[in-house]
Design an enzyme around this catalytic site. Structure first.
Site, mmCIF file in Angstrom:
data_model
loop_
_atom_site.group_PDB
_atom_site.id
_atom_site.type_symbol
_atom_site.label_atom_id
_atom_site.label_comp_id
_atom_site.label_asym_id
_atom_site.label_seq_id
_atom_site.Cartn_x
_atom_site.Cartn_y
_atom_site.Cartn_z
ATOM 1 N N SER A 138 -6.199 -57.194 18.110
ATOM 2 C CA SER A 138 -7.347 -58.077 17.901
ATOM 3 C C SER A 138 -8.519 -57.264 17.401
ATOM 4 C CB SER A 138 -7.728 -58.767 19.219
ATOM 5 O OG SER A 138 -8.961 -59.446 19.108
ATOM 6 N N TYR A 151 -10.128 -58.972 28.619
ATOM 7 C CA TYR A 151 -9.307 -59.047 27.412
ATOM 8 C C TYR A 151 -9.662 -57.923 26.446
ATOM 9 C CZ TYR A 151 -7.391 -60.907 23.039
ATOM 10 O OH TYR A 151 -6.717 -61.059 21.855
#
Length: 337
Positions: A138, A151
């Site tokens: 990501s 996260y």
């Protein structure tokens, strides 16, 4: 000969969309996730699209379950050729409002799940001196944002872990390859089932891409795993490069805008189920598919990603550079207002 492909987090989102594309190529697709309803639906899609499917309910945070799934994959279809790590979970909340056990759980799934999957794959691929591991990363693994500390920490850890493993494979002159596909905001069901302490429903930060955009990049990376990493979407390039040249500015910008941009106008339902500890589709017996609730705001393609696949990488570099400096310039202008 058809490949054997293992995908974690295969019941929804990017994993689900990737399974479909591998199936269209006639591959054997081994689907790992916790929720039975999503797994069964994904397996049916793989078979309908021309692949062979094996669904194995697996919690990737448990290395024993991952090893058992890898054994089942090879028993059913032979040697694993590609392993794709996608599975994750998260908590949307300020760090001070995340319980220690919840933070541990996010880390166990979203980071250690990748470690467990990579270990299972490499232990089988290295003796054969072939195979590819694809990590779904990501942009938030390079540039953290507020409300997603668990996260973001996990995605940073995946990058660091993968770099170390890559250099070890290079040292050993291994034929096994490992690569990372860095993703933008993607329209997946996570925003409807993620654990959230926010006052309003969570949402991806625009621009948003459909999961098929991400899946095409995953399938391409699996076939071309020699590159260290791939960027999906101009926003990913802008985020990563922008953080290199203006990290302090982005800190201030995100501190001011990062809370509102990750929430819709809808007041959150405090009683909604989440998938941190238990799969949501098992509780309701409902398949959530690949897409989330933002179809009307999500792009079906990325021209930057198409450019990145071109044999001449200058095209991708140019698109990325323009996007990055445009984003930084926009942030500067907003900051000055």
């Amino acid at each position: 000969m058809n490949r054997t492909v293992v995908i974690t987090g295969a019941s929804a989102g990017i994993g689900r969309a990737s399974a479909r594309l591998f199936a269209e190529q006639g591959d054997n697709v081994v689907l790992l996730a916790r929720g039975r309803a999503g797994l069964d639906a994904a397996a049916a899609e793989v078979e309908e699209l021309g692949g062979r499917a094996l669904a194995v309910p697996t919690d990737v945070a448990d290395h024993r379950q991952v090893e058992a799934a890898a054994d089942a994959a090879e028993e059913a279809f032979g040697p694993i050729d590609v392993w794709v790590n996608v599975a994750f979970t998260s908590v949307f909340a300020p760090f001070s409002e995340i319980a220690p056990e919840d933070f541990d759980r996010v880390t166990a799934v979203s980071y250690l799940g990748f470690v467990n999957g990579t270990r299972a794959a490499l232990s089988r691929m290295r003796p054969r001196d072939r195979g590819a591991v694809v990590q779904v990363g990501s942009a938030l693994g390079a540039r953290s944002i507020p409300l997603q500390s668990a996260y973001c920490g996990a995605k940073h850890a995946v990058n660091g872990f993968t770099e170390a493993v890559r250099t070890e494979l290079m040292h050993d002159r291994s034929g096994v390859r490992i690569t990372v596909v860095q993703m933008p905001a993607v329209n997946t069901p996570q925003f409807s089932w993620v654990r959230s302490r926010l006052s309003h429903d969570p949402q991806p930060v625009p621009p948003i891409y459909q999961p098929e955009v991400a899946a095409r990049a995953v399938v391409f990376a699996a076939a071309n795993p020699g590159r260290k990493q791939y960027y999906v979407g101009a926003s990913t390039v802008a985020t990563i490069l922008g953080n290199k040249v203006a990290a302090g500015l982005l800190d201030r910008y995100l501190a001011r805008t990062g809370y509102d941009s990750q929430q819709t106008a809808e007041v959150a339902d405090s009683g909604r189920p989440d998938n941190l500890w238990q799969p949501v589709d098992d509780a309701a017996g409902t398949d959530h598919g690949a897409h989330g609730g933002f179809d009307d705001r999500s792009a079906p393609r990325s021209y930057q990603t198409l450019a990145a696949r071109h044999p001449l990488p200058a095209a991708a570099a140019l698109v990325g550079a323009v996007a990055a400096f445009g984003a930084v310039g926009q942030a500067v202008r907003r900051h000055r207002r």
